[in-house]
Motif scaffolding. Structure first.
Motif, PDB file in Angstrom:
ATOM      1  N   TYR A 151     -33.720 -51.901   9.867  1.00  9.58           N
ATOM      2  CA  TYR A 151     -33.227 -53.059   9.129  1.00  9.58           C
ATOM      3  C   TYR A 151     -33.391 -52.778   7.643  1.00  9.58           C
ATOM      4  N   PHE A 152     -32.861 -53.665   6.832  1.00  7.25           N
ATOM      5  CA  PHE A 152     -32.800 -53.407   5.400  1.00  7.25           C
ATOM      6  C   PHE A 152     -33.432 -54.558   4.625  1.00  7.25           C
ATOM      7  N   ILE A 153     -34.001 -54.205   3.483  1.00  2.00           N
ATOM      8  CA  ILE A 153     -34.564 -55.195   2.567  1.00  2.00           C
ATOM      9  C   ILE A 153     -33.669 -55.238   1.336  1.00  2.00           C
ATOM     10  N   GLY A 154     -33.238 -56.435   0.981  1.00  2.00           N
ATOM     11  CA  GLY A 154     -32.389 -56.589  -0.186  1.00  2.00           C
ATOM     12  C   GLY A 154     -33.201 -56.637  -1.464  1.00  2.00           C
ATOM     13  N   ALA A 155     -32.516 -56.494  -2.578  1.00  2.10           N
ATOM     14  CA  ALA A 155     -33.184 -56.592  -3.872  1.00  2.10           C
ATOM     15  C   ALA A 155     -33.784 -57.976  -4.074  1.00  2.10           C
ATOM     16  N   ASN A 156     -33.299 -58.955  -3.306  1.00  2.00           N
ATOM     17  CA  ASN A 156     -33.840 -60.314  -3.380  1.00  2.00           C
ATOM     18  C   ASN A 156     -35.047 -60.513  -2.475  1.00  2.00           C
ATOM     19  N   GLY A 157     -35.468 -59.436  -1.778  1.00  3.73           N
ATOM     20  CA  GLY A 157     -36.623 -59.516  -0.897  1.00  3.73           C
ATOM     21  C   GLY A 157     -36.310 -59.983   0.507  1.00  3.73           C
ATOM     22  N   GLN A 158     -35.065 -60.331   0.778  1.00  2.00           N
ATOM     23  CA  GLN A 158     -34.682 -60.819   2.100  1.00  2.00           C
ATOM     24  C   GLN A 158     -34.381 -59.652   3.028  1.00  2.00           C
ATOM     25  N   ALA A 159     -34.716 -59.820   4.307  1.00  4.86           N
ATOM     26  CA  ALA A 159     -34.439 -58.781   5.305  1.00  4.86           C
ATOM     27  C   ALA A 159     -33.050 -58.987   5.891  1.00  4.86           C
ATOM     28  N   TYR A 160     -32.343 -57.874   6.119  1.00  5.61           N
ATOM     29  CA  TYR A 160     -30.999 -57.924   6.681  1.00  5.61           C
ATOM     30  C   TYR A 160     -30.899 -56.934   7.837  1.00  5.61           C
ATOM     31  N   THR A 161     -30.294 -57.372   8.919  1.00  2.91           N
ATOM     32  CA  THR A 161     -29.997 -56.491  10.043  1.00  2.91           C
ATOM     33  C   THR A 161     -28.494 -56.274  10.100  1.00  2.91           C
ATOM     34  N   ILE A 162     -28.077 -55.026  10.127  1.00  4.37           N
ATOM     35  CA  ILE A 162     -26.653 -54.712  10.240  1.00  4.37           C
ATOM     36  C   ILE A 162     -26.389 -54.339  11.691  1.00  4.37           C
ATOM     37  N   HIS A 163     -25.635 -55.171  12.374  1.00  5.62           N
ATOM     38  CA  HIS A 163     -25.371 -54.952  13.786  1.00  5.62           C
ATOM     39  C   HIS A 163     -24.218 -53.972  13.975  1.00  5.62           C
ATOM     40  N   ALA A 164     -24.199 -53.340  15.113  1.00  3.34           N
ATOM     41  CA  ALA A 164     -23.234 -52.269  15.362  1.00  3.34           C
ATOM     42  C   ALA A 164     -21.839 -52.804  15.666  1.00  3.34           C
ATOM     43  N   THR A 165     -20.869 -51.978  15.377  1.00  8.68           N
ATOM     44  CA  THR A 165     -19.455 -52.081  15.769  1.00  8.68           C
ATOM     45  C   THR A 165     -18.648 -53.233  15.180  1.00  8.68           C
ATOM     46  N   PRO A 166     -18.988 -53.803  14.033  1.00  8.48           N
ATOM     47  CA  PRO A 166     -18.028 -54.725  13.424  1.00  8.48           C
ATOM     48  C   PRO A 166     -16.897 -53.937  12.769  1.00  8.48           C
ATOM     49  N   ASP A 167     -15.781 -54.601  12.513  1.00 10.86           N
ATOM     50  CA  ASP A 167     -14.722 -53.987  11.713  1.00 10.86           C
ATOM     51  C   ASP A 167     -15.130 -54.114  10.247  1.00 10.86           C
ATOM     52  N   THR A 168     -14.997 -53.028   9.500  1.00 11.54           N
ATOM     53  CA  THR A 168     -15.451 -53.048   8.111  1.00 11.54           C
ATOM     54  C   THR A 168     -14.449 -52.363   7.193  1.00 11.54           C
ATOM     55  N   LEU A 169     -14.555 -52.688   5.926  1.00  6.66           N
ATOM     56  CA  LEU A 169     -13.816 -52.019   4.861  1.00  6.66           C
ATOM     57  C   LEU A 169     -14.847 -51.514   3.862  1.00  6.66           C
ATOM     58  N   THR A 170     -14.785 -50.231   3.528  1.00  7.88           N
ATOM     59  CA  THR A 170     -15.738 -49.639   2.595  1.00  7.88           C
ATOM     60  C   THR A 170     -15.014 -49.238   1.316  1.00  7.88           C
ATOM     61  N   LEU A 171     -15.538 -49.692   0.185  1.00  6.99           N
ATOM     62  CA  LEU A 171     -14.932 -49.391  -1.110  1.00  6.99           C
ATOM     63  C   LEU A 171     -15.920 -48.580  -1.943  1.00  6.99           C
ATOM     64  N   PRO A 172     -15.708 -47.261  -2.084  1.00  8.98           N
ATOM     65  CA  PRO A 172     -16.587 -46.452  -2.932  1.00  8.98           C
ATOM     66  C   PRO A 172     -16.455 -46.859  -4.395  1.00  8.98           C
ATOM     67  N   GLN A 173     -17.581 -46.875  -5.097  1.00 11.16           N
ATOM     68  CA  GLN A 173     -17.603 -47.231  -6.510  1.00 11.16           C
ATOM     69  C   GLN A 173     -17.898 -45.986  -7.358  1.00 11.16           C
ATOM     70  N   PRO A 174     -17.503 -45.990  -8.626  1.00  7.71           N
ATOM     71  CA  PRO A 174     -17.700 -44.808  -9.478  1.00  7.71           C
ATOM     72  C   PRO A 174     -19.152 -44.357  -9.575  1.00  7.71           C
ATOM     73  N   ASP A 175     -20.107 -45.286  -9.478  1.00  9.25           N
ATOM     74  CA  ASP A 175     -21.516 -44.916  -9.617  1.00  9.25           C
ATOM     75  C   ASP A 175     -22.155 -44.471  -8.306  1.00  9.25           C
TER      76      ASP A 175
END
Length: 224
Positions: A151-175
Protein backbone atom coordinates in the motif's frame (compact mmCIF):
# COMPACT_ATOMS: atom_id res chain seq x y z
CA UNK A 1 -11.13 -33.84 -33.53
CA UNK A 2 -7.81 -32.65 -32.14
CA UNK A 3 -5.72 -29.54 -32.61
CA UNK A 4 -3.23 -31.61 -34.60
CA UNK A 5 -5.89 -32.44 -37.20
CA UNK A 6 -7.02 -28.83 -37.68
CA UNK A 7 -5.38 -26.41 -40.11
CA UNK A 8 -3.57 -23.44 -38.59
CA UNK A 9 -4.55 -21.14 -36.99
CA UNK A 10 -7.50 -23.27 -35.84
CA UNK A 11 -7.39 -25.33 -32.64
CA UNK A 12 -9.85 -27.11 -30.39
CA UNK A 13 -11.94 -24.64 -28.36
CA UNK A 14 -10.47 -24.29 -24.87
CA UNK A 15 -13.92 -23.76 -23.35
CA UNK A 16 -16.09 -26.59 -24.65
CA UNK A 17 -13.44 -28.82 -26.23
CA UNK A 18 -15.96 -29.87 -28.88
CA UNK A 19 -15.53 -27.40 -31.73
CA UNK A 20 -12.81 -25.66 -33.69
CA UNK A 21 -11.85 -22.22 -32.47
CA UNK A 22 -9.62 -19.30 -33.30
CA UNK A 23 -7.33 -17.41 -30.90
CA UNK A 24 -9.22 -14.50 -29.35
CA UNK A 25 -6.87 -11.84 -28.00
CA UNK A 26 -8.04 -8.88 -25.94
CA UNK A 27 -4.55 -7.39 -25.64
CA UNK A 28 -2.61 -6.47 -28.80
CA UNK A 29 0.39 -8.74 -29.25
CA UNK A 30 -0.66 -11.16 -26.51
CA UNK A 31 -1.93 -14.60 -27.62
CA UNK A 32 -5.47 -15.32 -26.52
CA UNK A 33 -7.46 -18.44 -25.75
CA UNK A 34 -8.84 -20.53 -28.61
CA UNK A 35 -12.61 -20.21 -28.62
CA UNK A 36 -15.35 -21.38 -30.96
CA UNK A 37 -18.11 -19.06 -32.15
CA UNK A 38 -20.67 -20.37 -29.66
CA UNK A 39 -18.41 -20.05 -26.61
CA UNK A 40 -17.09 -16.64 -27.63
CA UNK A 41 -20.64 -15.39 -28.18
CA UNK A 42 -21.68 -16.73 -24.77
CA UNK A 43 -18.81 -14.92 -23.03
CA UNK A 44 -19.58 -11.67 -24.85
CA UNK A 45 -23.27 -11.90 -23.93
CA UNK A 46 -22.49 -12.61 -20.27
CA UNK A 47 -20.09 -9.67 -20.10
CA UNK A 48 -22.60 -7.36 -21.79
CA UNK A 49 -25.43 -8.54 -19.52
CA UNK A 50 -23.26 -8.01 -16.44
CA UNK A 51 -22.29 -4.49 -17.51
CA UNK A 52 -25.91 -3.61 -18.33
CA UNK A 53 -27.22 -4.92 -15.01
CA UNK A 54 -24.59 -2.95 -13.10
CA UNK A 55 -25.34 0.20 -15.09
CA UNK A 56 -29.10 -0.14 -14.56
CA UNK A 57 -29.14 -1.11 -10.89
CA UNK A 58 -26.17 0.87 -9.60
CA UNK A 59 -27.87 4.30 -9.56
CA UNK A 60 -31.12 2.85 -8.19
CA UNK A 61 -29.54 0.84 -5.38
CA UNK A 62 -27.13 3.67 -4.62
CA UNK A 63 -29.96 6.20 -4.28
CA UNK A 64 -31.91 3.74 -2.11
CA UNK A 65 -28.90 3.20 0.18
CA UNK A 66 -28.24 6.94 0.44
CA UNK A 67 -31.89 7.65 1.30
CA UNK A 68 -32.15 5.09 4.09
CA UNK A 69 -28.70 5.84 5.47
CA UNK A 70 -29.86 9.44 5.86
CA UNK A 71 -32.98 8.10 7.59
CA UNK A 72 -30.79 6.38 10.17
CA UNK A 73 -30.28 2.81 8.97
CA UNK A 74 -26.77 1.41 9.30
CA UNK A 75 -24.75 -0.42 6.66
CA UNK A 76 -25.53 -3.63 8.53
CA UNK A 77 -29.27 -2.89 8.32
CA UNK A 78 -29.08 -2.31 4.57
CA UNK A 79 -26.98 -5.43 4.03
CA UNK A 80 -29.50 -7.47 6.01
CA UNK A 81 -32.27 -6.23 3.70
CA UNK A 82 -30.34 -7.04 0.53
CA UNK A 83 -29.32 -10.44 1.91
CA UNK A 84 -32.96 -11.25 2.63
CA UNK A 85 -34.18 -10.11 -0.79
CA UNK A 86 -31.50 -12.01 -2.70
CA UNK A 87 -31.46 -15.15 -0.58
CA UNK A 88 -27.86 -14.54 0.46
CA UNK A 89 -28.82 -15.35 4.05
CA UNK A 90 -30.03 -18.83 3.08
CA UNK A 91 -28.09 -22.06 2.82
CA UNK A 92 -26.35 -22.26 -0.55
CA UNK A 93 -28.71 -24.74 -2.21
CA UNK A 94 -31.85 -23.00 -0.93
CA UNK A 95 -30.45 -19.61 -1.94
CA UNK A 96 -29.69 -20.84 -5.46
CA UNK A 97 -33.23 -22.19 -5.85
CA UNK A 98 -34.72 -18.97 -4.46
CA UNK A 99 -32.78 -16.78 -6.88
CA UNK A 100 -33.64 -19.04 -9.82
CA UNK A 101 -37.37 -18.79 -9.01
CA UNK A 102 -37.12 -15.03 -8.56
CA UNK A 103 -35.40 -14.58 -11.92
CA UNK A 104 -37.99 -16.74 -13.68
CA UNK A 105 -40.79 -14.72 -12.10
CA UNK A 106 -39.22 -11.39 -13.05
CA UNK A 107 -38.51 -12.57 -16.59
CA UNK A 108 -42.15 -13.58 -17.06
CA UNK A 109 -43.46 -10.40 -15.44
CA UNK A 110 -41.63 -7.98 -17.73
CA UNK A 111 -41.47 -7.81 -21.49
CA UNK A 112 -38.40 -7.24 -23.60
CA UNK A 113 -38.41 -3.50 -24.43
CA UNK A 114 -39.71 -2.74 -27.90
CA UNK A 115 -36.94 -0.22 -28.38
CA UNK A 116 -33.57 0.04 -26.75
CA UNK A 117 -32.78 3.23 -24.83
CA UNK A 118 -30.81 5.93 -26.55
CA UNK A 119 -27.06 5.84 -26.22
CA UNK A 120 -25.84 7.49 -23.06
CA UNK A 121 -24.33 10.94 -23.59
CA UNK A 122 -20.55 11.19 -23.89
CA UNK A 123 -18.65 11.30 -20.63
CA UNK A 124 -17.29 14.74 -19.81
CA UNK A 125 -14.96 14.64 -16.83
CA UNK A 126 -12.52 17.26 -15.56
CA UNK A 127 -9.52 16.06 -13.56
CA UNK A 128 -7.32 18.64 -11.84
CA UNK A 129 -3.81 17.11 -11.69
CA UNK A 130 -2.83 19.32 -8.76
CA UNK A 131 -5.75 17.94 -6.74
CA UNK A 132 -4.72 14.30 -7.19
CA UNK A 133 -3.15 12.72 -4.08
CA UNK A 134 0.64 12.64 -4.31
CA UNK A 135 2.08 9.25 -3.38
CA UNK A 136 5.18 9.54 -1.21
CA UNK A 137 6.02 6.06 0.08
CA UNK A 138 5.33 2.40 -0.63
CA UNK A 139 4.85 0.04 2.29
CA UNK A 140 5.25 -3.73 1.89
CA UNK A 141 2.58 -6.32 2.46
CA UNK A 142 2.35 -7.67 6.00
CA UNK A 143 0.36 -10.93 5.88
CA UNK A 144 0.99 -11.57 9.57
CA UNK A 145 -1.16 -8.53 10.34
CA UNK A 146 -3.75 -9.10 7.63
CA UNK A 147 -2.23 -6.75 5.04
CA UNK A 148 -2.07 -8.90 1.91
CA UNK A 149 -0.75 -6.35 -0.58
CA UNK A 150 1.53 -3.36 -0.69
CA UNK A 151 0.00 0.00 0.00
CA UNK A 152 1.04 3.61 -0.34
CA UNK A 153 1.36 6.62 1.93
CA UNK A 154 0.48 9.98 0.44
CA UNK A 155 2.25 13.24 1.08
CA UNK A 156 -0.79 14.09 3.20
CA UNK A 157 -0.07 11.12 5.48
CA UNK A 158 -3.09 9.15 4.30
CA UNK A 159 -2.77 5.48 3.33
CA UNK A 160 -3.92 4.39 -0.12
CA UNK A 161 -4.45 0.91 -1.54
CA UNK A 162 -4.32 0.54 -5.31
CA UNK A 163 -6.43 -2.44 -6.30
CA UNK A 164 -5.64 -4.58 -9.30
CA UNK A 165 -7.09 -4.49 -12.82
CA UNK A 166 -8.89 -1.14 -13.11
CA UNK A 167 -8.85 0.61 -16.47
CA UNK A 168 -6.34 3.46 -16.27
CA UNK A 169 -4.80 6.28 -18.26
CA UNK A 170 -1.18 7.19 -17.53
CA UNK A 171 0.21 10.60 -18.45
CA UNK A 172 4.02 10.93 -18.18
CA UNK A 173 5.19 14.35 -17.02
CA UNK A 174 8.43 16.15 -17.99
CA UNK A 175 9.85 15.77 -14.46
CA UNK A 176 9.37 11.98 -14.44
CA UNK A 177 6.15 12.12 -12.47
CA UNK A 178 3.21 10.12 -13.84
CA UNK A 179 -0.44 11.02 -13.53
CA UNK A 180 -2.44 7.83 -13.02
CA UNK A 181 -6.10 8.40 -13.92
CA UNK A 182 -8.79 5.78 -13.32
CA UNK A 183 -11.03 5.53 -16.37
CA UNK A 184 -13.23 2.55 -15.60
CA UNK A 185 -13.57 -1.06 -14.62
CA UNK A 186 -13.64 -3.91 -17.14
CA UNK A 187 -14.54 -1.54 -19.93
CA UNK A 188 -17.30 0.29 -18.03
CA UNK A 189 -16.41 3.98 -17.87
CA UNK A 190 -16.01 5.24 -14.32
CA UNK A 191 -13.62 8.07 -13.48
CA UNK A 192 -12.73 7.00 -9.96
CA UNK A 193 -11.39 4.03 -8.08
CA UNK A 194 -14.23 1.62 -7.21
CA UNK A 195 -13.06 1.33 -3.60
CA UNK A 196 -11.37 4.57 -2.56
CA UNK A 197 -13.28 6.93 -4.84
CA UNK A 198 -10.06 8.73 -5.81
CA UNK A 199 -9.92 9.82 -9.47
CA UNK A 200 -6.22 8.98 -9.62
CA UNK A 201 -2.80 9.70 -8.16
CA UNK A 202 0.38 11.62 -8.84
CA UNK A 203 3.11 8.99 -8.88
CA UNK A 204 6.80 9.93 -8.51
CA UNK A 205 9.21 8.09 -10.80
CA UNK A 206 10.72 6.01 -7.97
CA UNK A 207 7.30 4.60 -7.04
CA UNK A 208 6.07 3.76 -10.52
CA UNK A 209 7.34 0.16 -10.48
CA UNK A 210 5.43 -0.48 -7.25
CA UNK A 211 2.27 1.11 -8.64
CA UNK A 212 2.55 -1.04 -11.78
CA UNK A 213 2.97 -4.13 -9.61
CA UNK A 214 -0.11 -3.20 -7.58
CA UNK A 215 -2.15 -2.65 -10.74
CA UNK A 216 -1.06 -6.00 -12.14
CA UNK A 217 -2.14 -7.86 -9.01
CA UNK A 218 1.28 -8.83 -7.71
CA UNK A 219 1.20 -9.21 -3.95
CA UNK A 220 4.76 -9.80 -2.87
CA UNK A 221 4.81 -6.24 -1.49
CA UNK A 222 8.40 -5.18 -1.94
CA UNK A 223 9.18 -1.84 -0.27
CA UNK A 224 9.98 1.25 -2.29
Amino acid sequence: MTTATLPAPWAVCEDCGKAAGLPISHVPGVPGAFMCVACYTWHRNVNAATAQLEAMTGPVVGAWAAQWTRAGLSDEDLQSITDSLTGADMAEDFGDAYRARALRYLRRSHRVPATMPEDVPPARETVDPAALPLLAQCRPADPAHGIRARYFIGANGQAYTIHATPDTLTLPQPDGMRLLIFTGWRGVTRFHDRVSGAPGYRVPAHLWADVEAALSGEDEGRPA
